[in-house]
Scaffold this motif. Structure first.
Motif, PDB file in Angstrom:
ATOM      1  N   SER A   1      75.356 -55.393  56.768  1.00 55.06           N
ATOM      2  CA  SER A   1      74.796 -54.742  57.948  1.00 55.06           C
ATOM      3  C   SER A   1      73.952 -55.743  58.728  1.00 55.06           C
ATOM      4  CB  SER A   1      73.934 -53.532  57.552  1.00 55.06           C
ATOM      5  OG  SER A   1      72.785 -53.951  56.837  1.00 55.06           O
TER       6      SER A   1
ATOM      7  N   HIS B   1      72.891 -57.497  66.702  1.00 60.56           N
ATOM      8  CA  HIS B   1      73.627 -56.550  65.879  1.00 60.56           C
ATOM      9  C   HIS B   1      73.087 -55.144  66.076  1.00 60.56           C
ATOM     10  CE1 HIS B   1      75.456 -59.974  63.800  1.00 60.56           C
ATOM     11  NE2 HIS B   1      74.253 -60.510  63.837  1.00 60.56           N
ATOM     12  N   ALA B   2      73.997 -54.184  66.216  1.00 63.74           N
ATOM     13  CA  ALA B   2      73.661 -52.755  66.280  1.00 63.74           C
ATOM     14  C   ALA B   2      72.723 -52.423  67.434  1.00 63.74           C
ATOM     15  CB  ALA B   2      73.058 -52.289  64.945  1.00 63.74           C
ATOM     16  N   ASP B   3      72.941 -53.056  68.576  1.00 64.83           N
ATOM     17  CA  ASP B   3      72.159 -52.688  69.751  1.00 64.83           C
ATOM     18  C   ASP B   3      72.346 -51.190  70.007  1.00 64.83           C
ATOM     19  OD1 ASP B   3      70.815 -53.611  72.473  1.00 64.83           O
ATOM     20  OD2 ASP B   3      72.432 -52.223  72.976  1.00 64.83           O
ATOM     21  N   PRO B   4      71.272 -50.410  70.093  1.00 66.33           N
ATOM     22  CA  PRO B   4      71.434 -48.951  70.162  1.00 66.33           C
ATOM     23  C   PRO B   4      72.152 -48.457  71.411  1.00 66.33           C
ATOM     24  CG  PRO B   4      69.122 -49.605  70.461  1.00 66.33           C
ATOM     25  CD  PRO B   4      69.860 -50.817  70.009  1.00 66.33           C
TER      26      PRO B   4
ATOM     27  N   HIS C   1      67.158 -51.488  55.714  1.00 65.55           N
ATOM     28  CA  HIS C   1      68.252 -51.340  56.662  1.00 65.55           C
ATOM     29  C   HIS C   1      69.237 -50.296  56.154  1.00 65.55           C
ATOM     30  CE1 HIS C   1      69.731 -54.072  53.598  1.00 65.55           C
ATOM     31  NE2 HIS C   1      70.953 -53.808  53.999  1.00 65.55           N
ATOM     32  N   ASP C   2      70.054 -49.803  57.068  1.00 64.70           N
ATOM     33  CA  ASP C   2      71.046 -48.792  56.725  1.00 64.70           C
ATOM     34  C   ASP C   2      72.301 -49.476  56.230  1.00 64.70           C
ATOM     35  OD1 ASP C   2      72.669 -46.625  56.481  1.00 64.70           O
ATOM     36  OD2 ASP C   2      72.875 -46.244  58.638  1.00 64.70           O
TER      37      ASP C   2
ATOM     38  N   TRP D   1      74.399 -50.155  73.218  1.00 64.67           N
ATOM     39  CA  TRP D   1      75.808 -50.541  73.043  1.00 64.67           C
ATOM     40  C   TRP D   1      76.492 -49.608  72.052  1.00 64.67           C
ATOM     41  CZ3 TRP D   1      78.527 -52.063  68.706  1.00 64.67           C
ATOM     42  CH2 TRP D   1      79.771 -52.671  68.915  1.00 64.67           C
ATOM     43  N   ALA D   2      75.835 -49.345  70.929  1.00 65.10           N
ATOM     44  CA  ALA D   2      76.425 -48.491  69.899  1.00 65.10           C
ATOM     45  C   ALA D   2      76.664 -47.079  70.425  1.00 65.10           C
ATOM     46  CB  ALA D   2      75.524 -48.458  68.666  1.00 65.10           C
ATOM     47  N   GLU D   3      75.747 -46.566  71.217  1.00 64.01           N
ATOM     48  CA  GLU D   3      75.906 -45.223  71.769  1.00 64.01           C
ATOM     49  C   GLU D   3      77.067 -45.186  72.763  1.00 64.01           C
ATOM     50  OE1 GLU D   3      75.866 -41.372  72.597  1.00 64.01           O
ATOM     51  OE2 GLU D   3      74.840 -42.371  70.927  1.00 64.01           O
TER      52      GLU D   3
ATOM     53  N   ARG E   1      70.861 -55.908  62.233  1.00 61.30           N
ATOM     54  CA  ARG E   1      70.075 -55.254  63.270  1.00 61.30           C
ATOM     55  C   ARG E   1      69.343 -56.330  64.051  1.00 61.30           C
ATOM     56  NH1 ARG E   1      69.160 -50.310  64.608  1.00 61.30           N
ATOM     57  NH2 ARG E   1      70.177 -49.576  62.715  1.00 61.30           N
TER      58      ARG E   1
ATOM     59  N   ASN F   1      77.943 -62.212  69.489  1.00 63.29           N
ATOM     60  CA  ASN F   1      77.007 -61.092  69.482  1.00 63.29           C
ATOM     61  C   ASN F   1      75.814 -61.372  70.395  1.00 63.29           C
ATOM     62  OD1 ASN F   1      78.473 -59.527  67.482  1.00 63.29           O
ATOM     63  ND2 ASN F   1      77.817 -61.095  66.041  1.00 63.29           N
TER      64      ASN F   1
END
Length: 450
Positions: free
Chosen positions: A70, A98-101, A35-36, A103-105, A72, A94
Protein backbone atom coordinates in the motif's frame (compact mmCIF):
# COMPACT_ATOMS: atom_id res chain seq x y z
CA UNK A 1 18.26 -18.35 -2.66
CA UNK A 2 15.98 -15.36 -2.09
CA UNK A 3 17.51 -12.19 -0.73
CA UNK A 4 15.93 -10.94 2.50
CA UNK A 5 13.36 -8.19 2.30
CA UNK A 6 15.13 -4.97 3.33
CA UNK A 7 14.08 -3.28 6.52
CA UNK A 8 14.30 0.36 7.30
CA UNK A 9 16.84 1.30 9.95
CA UNK A 10 16.26 4.41 12.00
CA UNK A 11 18.53 7.27 10.99
CA UNK A 12 18.79 9.86 13.72
CA UNK A 13 20.01 13.18 12.38
CA UNK A 14 20.22 16.60 14.00
CA UNK A 15 17.81 17.82 11.33
CA UNK A 16 15.25 15.20 12.27
CA UNK A 17 15.58 15.88 15.99
CA UNK A 18 15.20 19.63 15.56
CA UNK A 19 12.26 19.64 13.16
CA UNK A 20 9.06 18.02 14.49
CA UNK A 21 7.53 18.00 10.98
CA UNK A 22 10.53 16.06 9.71
CA UNK A 23 10.31 13.67 12.66
CA UNK A 24 6.77 12.88 11.56
CA UNK A 25 8.05 12.50 7.99
CA UNK A 26 10.71 10.01 9.03
CA UNK A 27 8.52 8.14 11.47
CA UNK A 28 9.42 4.78 12.91
CA UNK A 29 11.55 2.28 11.04
CA UNK A 30 9.61 -0.52 12.73
CA UNK A 31 6.68 -2.06 10.86
CA UNK A 32 3.79 0.42 10.75
CA UNK A 33 0.21 -0.80 11.03
CA UNK A 34 -1.41 2.60 10.60
CA UNK A 35 -1.95 2.28 6.86
CA UNK A 36 -4.82 0.40 5.25
CA UNK A 37 -3.45 -2.89 3.99
CA UNK A 38 -6.77 -4.01 2.50
CA UNK A 39 -7.90 -7.63 2.28
CA UNK A 40 -5.53 -10.35 3.46
CA UNK A 41 -3.29 -11.87 0.80
CA UNK A 42 -2.84 -15.59 0.27
CA UNK A 43 0.87 -14.91 0.73
CA UNK A 44 1.98 -14.42 4.31
CA UNK A 45 5.43 -12.95 3.70
CA UNK A 46 7.41 -11.08 1.07
CA UNK A 47 9.56 -14.15 0.59
CA UNK A 48 6.52 -16.21 -0.39
CA UNK A 49 5.46 -13.61 -2.93
CA UNK A 50 8.93 -13.46 -4.47
CA UNK A 51 9.19 -17.23 -4.65
CA UNK A 52 5.83 -17.48 -6.40
CA UNK A 53 6.75 -14.69 -8.82
CA UNK A 54 9.88 -16.60 -9.81
CA UNK A 55 7.76 -19.58 -10.80
CA UNK A 56 4.88 -17.76 -12.49
CA UNK A 57 6.09 -14.69 -14.38
CA UNK A 58 8.29 -14.33 -17.44
CA UNK A 59 11.72 -13.27 -16.19
CA UNK A 60 11.90 -9.77 -17.71
CA UNK A 61 12.54 -7.73 -14.56
CA UNK A 62 15.45 -7.60 -12.13
CA UNK A 63 13.33 -6.61 -9.16
CA UNK A 64 14.38 -5.25 -5.79
CA UNK A 65 13.55 -7.74 -3.01
CA UNK A 66 10.62 -5.70 -1.71
CA UNK A 67 6.90 -6.50 -1.93
CA UNK A 68 4.78 -3.37 -1.67
CA UNK A 69 1.24 -3.57 -0.39
CA UNK A 70 0.00 0.00 0.00
CA UNK A 71 0.96 3.65 -0.21
CA UNK A 72 -0.19 7.08 0.85
CA UNK A 73 1.24 10.38 -0.29
CA UNK A 74 4.98 9.93 -0.81
CA UNK A 75 5.17 6.84 1.43
CA UNK A 76 5.02 3.17 0.46
CA UNK A 77 4.54 0.21 2.80
CA UNK A 78 5.78 -3.29 2.18
CA UNK A 79 3.94 -6.49 3.04
CA UNK A 80 5.59 -6.56 6.48
CA UNK A 81 4.45 -2.97 7.14
CA UNK A 82 7.82 -1.23 6.73
CA UNK A 83 7.71 2.35 5.49
CA UNK A 84 9.67 3.80 2.54
CA UNK A 85 9.97 7.32 1.15
CA UNK A 86 9.30 7.20 -2.58
CA UNK A 87 11.71 9.34 -4.63
CA UNK A 88 11.04 7.52 -7.89
CA UNK A 89 7.22 7.73 -8.15
CA UNK A 90 6.87 4.51 -10.12
CA UNK A 91 9.47 5.86 -12.61
CA UNK A 92 8.00 9.37 -12.80
CA UNK A 93 4.40 8.15 -12.95
CA UNK A 94 2.77 8.88 -9.58
CA UNK A 95 2.81 12.66 -9.82
CA UNK A 96 0.18 13.00 -7.09
CA UNK A 97 1.77 10.34 -4.93
CA UNK A 98 -0.14 7.32 -3.74
CA UNK A 99 -3.87 7.13 -2.97
CA UNK A 100 -4.61 10.79 -3.58
CA UNK A 101 -8.18 11.06 -2.21
CA UNK A 102 -9.58 13.28 -4.98
CA UNK A 103 -8.04 11.08 -7.69
CA UNK A 104 -9.28 7.92 -5.97
CA UNK A 105 -12.81 9.31 -5.67
CA UNK A 106 -12.85 10.31 -9.35
CA UNK A 107 -11.74 6.80 -10.38
CA UNK A 108 -14.26 5.11 -8.09
CA UNK A 109 -17.10 7.33 -9.29
CA UNK A 110 -16.27 6.64 -12.93
CA UNK A 111 -15.86 2.89 -12.29
CA UNK A 112 -19.39 2.84 -10.92
CA UNK A 113 -20.68 4.49 -14.12
CA UNK A 114 -18.69 3.33 -17.15
CA UNK A 115 -15.27 1.76 -17.57
CA UNK A 116 -14.90 0.61 -21.19
CA UNK A 117 -16.89 0.93 -24.40
CA UNK A 118 -14.14 0.72 -27.09
CA UNK A 119 -13.44 3.49 -29.58
CA UNK A 120 -16.44 2.58 -31.70
CA UNK A 121 -18.46 5.01 -29.59
CA UNK A 122 -18.10 8.45 -28.05
CA UNK A 123 -17.57 9.06 -24.35
CA UNK A 124 -17.64 12.29 -22.35
CA UNK A 125 -14.40 11.76 -20.34
CA UNK A 126 -12.36 11.16 -23.51
CA UNK A 127 -13.60 14.31 -25.22
CA UNK A 128 -13.27 16.33 -22.00
CA UNK A 129 -9.65 15.21 -21.55
CA UNK A 130 -8.80 15.97 -25.18
CA UNK A 131 -10.30 19.43 -24.74
CA UNK A 132 -8.17 20.09 -21.65
CA UNK A 133 -4.98 18.92 -23.36
CA UNK A 134 -5.63 21.02 -26.45
CA UNK A 135 -6.52 24.12 -24.44
CA UNK A 136 -3.36 23.86 -22.34
CA UNK A 137 -0.85 23.16 -25.14
CA UNK A 138 0.15 23.95 -28.72
CA UNK A 139 -1.97 21.10 -30.06
CA UNK A 140 -5.15 21.04 -32.13
CA UNK A 141 -5.85 17.30 -31.88
CA UNK A 142 -5.15 14.33 -29.60
CA UNK A 143 -4.71 10.61 -30.22
CA UNK A 144 -4.93 8.38 -27.15
CA UNK A 145 -2.90 5.22 -26.56
CA UNK A 146 -2.14 3.02 -23.54
CA UNK A 147 1.53 3.83 -22.89
CA UNK A 148 4.48 5.98 -23.89
CA UNK A 149 5.91 3.47 -26.31
CA UNK A 150 2.51 3.18 -28.04
CA UNK A 151 2.32 6.97 -28.28
CA UNK A 152 5.69 6.98 -30.02
CA UNK A 153 4.58 4.15 -32.33
CA UNK A 154 1.59 6.27 -33.33
CA UNK A 155 3.83 9.30 -33.92
CA UNK A 156 6.05 7.18 -36.17
CA UNK A 157 3.07 6.12 -38.26
CA UNK A 158 1.62 9.63 -38.36
CA UNK A 159 5.00 10.98 -39.54
CA UNK A 160 5.18 8.59 -42.46
CA UNK A 161 1.53 9.12 -43.37
CA UNK A 162 2.06 12.89 -43.27
CA UNK A 163 4.96 12.66 -45.73
CA UNK A 164 2.89 10.56 -48.11
CA UNK A 165 -0.19 12.77 -47.70
CA UNK A 166 1.61 16.11 -48.06
CA UNK A 167 3.60 15.05 -51.15
CA UNK A 168 1.22 12.81 -53.10
CA UNK A 169 3.10 13.26 -56.37
CA UNK A 170 6.39 11.94 -54.98
CA UNK A 171 7.06 8.31 -55.74
CA UNK A 172 9.28 7.80 -52.68
CA UNK A 173 8.30 10.15 -49.85
CA UNK A 174 10.58 10.59 -46.85
CA UNK A 175 10.48 7.60 -44.47
CA UNK A 176 13.59 7.92 -42.27
CA UNK A 177 14.00 9.20 -38.72
CA UNK A 178 16.57 11.04 -36.64
CA UNK A 179 17.07 10.23 -32.99
CA UNK A 180 19.83 10.99 -30.46
CA UNK A 181 22.44 9.42 -28.23
CA UNK A 182 21.27 8.46 -24.74
CA UNK A 183 17.63 8.63 -25.83
CA UNK A 184 14.85 6.27 -24.78
CA UNK A 185 11.55 6.12 -26.67
CA UNK A 186 10.15 2.71 -25.71
CA UNK A 187 10.36 -1.05 -26.15
CA UNK A 188 7.94 -1.89 -28.98
CA UNK A 189 9.61 -2.46 -32.32
CA UNK A 190 9.27 1.00 -33.83
CA UNK A 191 9.97 2.94 -30.64
CA UNK A 192 12.80 0.51 -29.91
CA UNK A 193 14.37 1.36 -33.27
CA UNK A 194 14.47 5.01 -32.13
CA UNK A 195 16.10 4.10 -28.80
CA UNK A 196 19.86 4.55 -28.83
CA UNK A 197 21.08 2.01 -26.28
CA UNK A 198 22.26 -0.95 -28.31
CA UNK A 199 21.61 -3.54 -25.59
CA UNK A 200 17.90 -2.74 -25.79
CA UNK A 201 17.82 -3.27 -29.57
CA UNK A 202 20.35 -5.98 -30.38
CA UNK A 203 18.42 -9.02 -29.02
CA UNK A 204 15.48 -8.18 -31.29
CA UNK A 205 17.12 -7.09 -34.53
CA UNK A 206 16.30 -6.44 -37.24
CA UNK A 207 14.22 -3.57 -35.90
CA UNK A 208 12.62 -0.89 -38.07
CA UNK A 209 15.28 0.37 -40.52
CA UNK A 210 15.98 3.96 -41.46
CA UNK A 211 16.95 5.50 -38.10
CA UNK A 212 20.07 7.63 -37.73
CA UNK A 213 21.43 8.44 -34.26
CA UNK A 214 23.36 11.65 -33.76
CA UNK A 215 24.92 13.21 -30.68
CA UNK A 216 22.40 14.87 -28.37
CA UNK A 217 22.97 18.60 -28.52
CA UNK A 218 25.27 18.51 -31.55
CA UNK A 219 23.92 21.19 -33.86
CA UNK A 220 26.38 20.61 -36.69
CA UNK A 221 25.61 16.88 -36.75
CA UNK A 222 21.92 17.74 -36.97
CA UNK A 223 22.53 20.06 -39.92
CA UNK A 224 24.18 17.19 -41.79
CA UNK A 225 21.70 14.47 -40.85
CA UNK A 226 18.32 16.16 -41.42
CA UNK A 227 17.71 15.98 -45.16
CA UNK A 228 14.85 17.01 -47.40
CA UNK A 229 13.13 14.10 -49.10
CA UNK A 230 14.75 11.63 -46.70
CA UNK A 231 13.93 12.60 -43.10
CA UNK A 232 10.29 12.06 -42.15
CA UNK A 233 10.68 13.21 -38.54
CA UNK A 234 13.10 14.03 -35.76
CA UNK A 235 12.33 12.54 -32.33
CA UNK A 236 13.88 14.28 -29.32
CA UNK A 237 13.41 14.47 -25.57
CA UNK A 238 13.74 18.06 -24.32
CA UNK A 239 15.08 16.49 -21.12
CA UNK A 240 16.42 12.95 -21.24
CA UNK A 241 15.32 10.87 -18.25
CA UNK A 242 16.49 7.30 -18.84
CA UNK A 243 19.51 8.70 -20.68
CA UNK A 244 20.91 10.43 -17.61
CA UNK A 245 18.96 13.68 -16.93
CA UNK A 246 20.45 15.73 -19.75
CA UNK A 247 18.68 18.97 -20.64
CA UNK A 248 18.67 20.26 -24.20
CA UNK A 249 19.78 23.83 -24.81
CA UNK A 250 17.39 26.35 -26.26
CA UNK A 251 19.70 26.83 -29.24
CA UNK A 252 19.70 23.10 -29.97
CA UNK A 253 15.91 22.74 -30.01
CA UNK A 254 15.42 25.99 -31.92
CA UNK A 255 17.90 24.76 -34.53
CA UNK A 256 16.07 21.44 -34.85
CA UNK A 257 12.83 23.36 -35.43
CA UNK A 258 14.43 25.43 -38.18
CA UNK A 259 16.11 22.44 -39.82
CA UNK A 260 12.88 20.43 -39.82
CA UNK A 261 10.99 23.32 -41.37
CA UNK A 262 13.59 23.66 -44.12
CA UNK A 263 13.62 19.91 -44.86
CA UNK A 264 9.86 19.35 -44.65
CA UNK A 265 10.39 17.00 -41.70
CA UNK A 266 8.29 16.85 -38.56
CA UNK A 267 9.65 17.66 -35.10
CA UNK A 268 8.40 15.30 -32.38
CA UNK A 269 9.00 16.01 -28.69
CA UNK A 270 8.94 12.97 -26.43
CA UNK A 271 7.70 14.32 -23.08
CA UNK A 272 6.69 10.93 -21.72
CA UNK A 273 8.93 11.40 -18.66
CA UNK A 274 9.69 15.12 -18.56
CA UNK A 275 6.22 16.48 -19.35
CA UNK A 276 3.12 17.18 -17.26
CA UNK A 277 4.54 19.33 -14.51
CA UNK A 278 7.80 17.57 -13.76
CA UNK A 279 9.97 20.51 -14.85
CA UNK A 280 7.86 23.13 -13.09
CA UNK A 281 6.05 24.00 -16.32
CA UNK A 282 3.10 21.93 -17.47
CA UNK A 283 5.11 21.03 -20.59
CA UNK A 284 8.90 20.94 -20.85
CA UNK A 285 8.81 22.64 -24.26
CA UNK A 286 7.40 25.82 -22.73
CA UNK A 287 10.78 26.86 -21.32
CA UNK A 288 12.37 26.65 -24.77
CA UNK A 289 9.94 28.68 -26.85
CA UNK A 290 9.94 25.91 -29.47
CA UNK A 291 6.70 24.37 -30.74
CA UNK A 292 6.83 20.77 -32.01
CA UNK A 293 4.55 19.24 -34.64
CA UNK A 294 3.75 16.37 -32.28
CA UNK A 295 4.35 15.63 -28.62
CA UNK A 296 4.05 12.25 -26.92
CA UNK A 297 2.86 11.86 -23.33
CA UNK A 298 2.20 9.03 -20.91
CA UNK A 299 3.71 8.35 -17.50
CA UNK A 300 1.98 10.78 -15.07
CA UNK A 301 -1.07 11.60 -17.16
CA UNK A 302 -3.58 9.29 -15.43
CA UNK A 303 -1.88 9.20 -12.02
CA UNK A 304 -0.82 5.55 -12.25
CA UNK A 305 -3.35 4.10 -14.68
CA UNK A 306 -2.14 3.16 -18.19
CA UNK A 307 -2.55 5.93 -20.73
CA UNK A 308 -0.55 7.59 -23.49
CA UNK A 309 -1.27 10.40 -25.89
CA UNK A 310 -0.02 12.08 -29.04
CA UNK A 311 -0.69 15.80 -29.18
CA UNK A 312 -0.52 17.14 -32.72
CA UNK A 313 -1.29 20.07 -34.96
CA UNK A 314 -4.09 20.03 -37.53
CA UNK A 315 -1.43 20.02 -40.24
CA UNK A 316 -0.37 16.52 -39.20
CA UNK A 317 -3.77 15.29 -38.05
CA UNK A 318 -5.29 16.05 -41.46
CA UNK A 319 -3.15 13.27 -42.92
CA UNK A 320 -4.63 10.62 -40.63
CA UNK A 321 -7.88 8.97 -41.73
CA UNK A 322 -10.26 6.48 -40.05
CA UNK A 323 -8.64 3.04 -40.03
CA UNK A 324 -5.06 4.34 -40.21
CA UNK A 325 -4.46 3.59 -36.53
CA UNK A 326 -6.41 2.56 -33.45
CA UNK A 327 -6.52 0.83 -30.09
CA UNK A 328 -9.16 -1.20 -28.27
CA UNK A 329 -8.50 0.16 -24.78
CA UNK A 330 -7.00 3.59 -25.44
CA UNK A 331 -8.74 6.64 -24.05
CA UNK A 332 -11.34 4.68 -22.13
CA UNK A 333 -13.70 6.51 -19.76
CA UNK A 334 -11.94 5.33 -16.59
CA UNK A 335 -8.39 6.40 -17.46
CA UNK A 336 -9.56 9.68 -18.99
CA UNK A 337 -11.50 10.56 -15.85
CA UNK A 338 -8.37 9.76 -13.81
CA UNK A 339 -6.31 12.02 -16.07
CA UNK A 340 -8.78 14.87 -15.62
CA UNK A 341 -8.35 14.52 -11.86
CA UNK A 342 -4.57 14.77 -12.27
CA UNK A 343 -4.86 17.89 -14.42
CA UNK A 344 -7.29 19.41 -11.92
CA UNK A 345 -4.55 19.26 -9.28
CA UNK A 346 -1.65 20.28 -11.53
CA UNK A 347 -3.46 23.30 -12.90
CA UNK A 348 -4.38 24.73 -9.52
CA UNK A 349 -2.72 28.12 -8.91
CA UNK A 350 0.72 27.75 -7.41
CA UNK A 351 1.11 23.99 -7.96
CA UNK A 352 3.66 24.20 -10.78
CA UNK A 353 5.53 27.11 -9.22
CA UNK A 354 5.91 25.02 -6.06
CA UNK A 355 7.34 22.14 -8.13
CA UNK A 356 9.91 24.53 -9.57
CA UNK A 357 10.86 25.90 -6.14
CA UNK A 358 11.10 22.42 -4.59
CA UNK A 359 13.26 21.27 -7.48
CA UNK A 360 15.74 24.08 -6.89
CA UNK A 361 15.62 23.41 -3.16
CA UNK A 362 16.45 19.74 -3.80
CA UNK A 363 19.39 20.62 -6.05
CA UNK A 364 20.73 23.10 -3.50
CA UNK A 365 20.49 20.48 -0.73
CA UNK A 366 22.25 17.87 -2.86
CA UNK A 367 25.07 20.22 -3.78
CA UNK A 368 25.47 21.26 -0.15
CA UNK A 369 25.44 17.73 1.28
CA UNK A 370 27.01 15.70 -1.54
CA UNK A 371 28.89 18.20 -3.67
CA UNK A 372 32.21 17.68 -1.91
CA UNK A 373 32.07 13.90 -2.21
CA UNK A 374 34.80 12.76 -4.61
CA UNK A 375 32.40 10.37 -6.37
CA UNK A 376 29.94 13.15 -7.30
CA UNK A 377 30.72 14.67 -10.69
CA UNK A 378 27.60 16.79 -11.21
CA UNK A 379 24.12 17.50 -9.90
CA UNK A 380 21.80 18.50 -12.75
CA UNK A 381 18.19 18.73 -13.81
CA UNK A 382 15.23 21.06 -13.61
CA UNK A 383 12.15 20.95 -11.42
CA UNK A 384 11.69 17.52 -9.87
CA UNK A 385 13.69 15.59 -12.44
CA UNK A 386 17.19 15.62 -10.96
CA UNK A 387 20.29 13.52 -11.61
CA UNK A 388 23.44 12.94 -9.56
CA UNK A 389 26.24 11.81 -11.86
CA UNK A 390 28.84 9.61 -10.16
CA UNK A 391 32.24 8.37 -11.25
CA UNK A 392 31.24 4.80 -10.29
CA UNK A 393 28.14 2.64 -10.61
CA UNK A 394 25.19 4.00 -8.64
CA UNK A 395 23.75 0.54 -7.95
CA UNK A 396 25.36 0.05 -4.51
CA UNK A 397 23.99 3.42 -3.42
CA UNK A 398 20.51 2.56 -4.71
CA UNK A 399 20.60 -0.74 -2.79
CA UNK A 400 21.83 0.89 0.42
CA UNK A 401 19.16 3.58 0.24
CA UNK A 402 16.45 0.97 -0.30
CA UNK A 403 17.59 -0.86 2.84
CA UNK A 404 17.38 2.48 4.67
CA UNK A 405 13.85 3.13 3.46
CA UNK A 406 14.54 5.46 0.52
CA UNK A 407 13.56 4.51 -3.04
CA UNK A 408 15.70 5.93 -5.85
CA UNK A 409 16.77 4.59 -9.25
CA UNK A 410 19.56 4.83 -11.78
CA UNK A 411 19.84 6.38 -15.23
CA UNK A 412 22.42 6.88 -17.97
CA UNK A 413 25.04 4.13 -17.98
CA UNK A 414 24.09 3.14 -14.46
CA UNK A 415 26.26 5.88 -12.96
CA UNK A 416 23.50 8.47 -12.50
CA UNK A 417 21.12 8.56 -9.53
CA UNK A 418 17.72 9.62 -10.87
CA UNK A 419 15.37 11.46 -8.50
CA UNK A 420 11.81 11.84 -9.81
CA UNK A 421 9.62 11.98 -6.70
CA UNK A 422 5.89 12.66 -6.60
CA UNK A 423 5.31 16.33 -7.40
CA UNK A 424 3.51 16.72 -4.06
CA UNK A 425 6.60 15.87 -2.01
CA UNK A 426 7.25 18.17 0.94
CA UNK A 427 10.45 20.01 1.78
CA UNK A 428 10.97 17.98 5.00
CA UNK A 429 10.68 14.81 2.95
CA UNK A 430 13.28 16.14 0.50
CA UNK A 431 15.55 16.99 3.44
CA UNK A 432 15.24 13.48 4.82
CA UNK A 433 15.95 11.94 1.42
CA UNK A 434 19.16 13.94 1.08
CA UNK A 435 20.19 12.94 4.62
CA UNK A 436 19.79 9.27 3.75
CA UNK A 437 21.71 9.72 0.50
CA UNK A 438 24.51 11.43 2.41
CA UNK A 439 24.68 8.72 5.05
CA UNK A 440 24.71 5.96 2.42
CA UNK A 441 27.41 7.53 0.22
CA UNK A 442 30.30 5.62 1.92
CA UNK A 443 29.00 2.43 0.31
CA UNK A 444 30.48 3.74 -2.95
CA UNK A 445 33.96 3.64 -1.40
CA UNK A 446 33.63 0.08 -0.18
CA UNK A 447 32.05 -1.20 -3.39
CA UNK A 448 34.67 0.51 -5.54
CA UNK A 449 37.54 -1.02 -3.56
CA UNK A 450 36.44 -4.60 -4.16
Amino acid sequence: MLAPTPGRRRIRTPLAMEDPHLRRCIGSREPSLSHDSGPKSEFGTGGEVMEAEGELLVNTYARFPVVFESGRGCKLYDIEGREYLDMMAGIAVNALGHADPDWAEAVAEQARKLTHISNLYYSVPQVALAKRLVESSFADRVFFSNSGTEANEAAIKFSRKFQRYSKPSEKDPATEFISFTNCFHGRTMGALALTSKEHYRSPFEPVMPGVTFIEYGNIEAARTAIQSGKTAAVFVEPIQGEGGIYCATKEFLQTLRSLCDDAGALLVFDEVQCGLGRTGDLWAYEAYGVIPDMMTLAKPLAGGLPIGAVLTTNRVADAVKPGDHGSTFAGGPLVCRAALAVLDKMQKPGFLADVSHKGQYLKDLLIKKLGSNPHVKEVRGVGLIVGIELDVSASPLVDACCKSGLLILTAGKGNVVRLVPPLIISRPELEWAVEVLSECMPVLDSSNSK
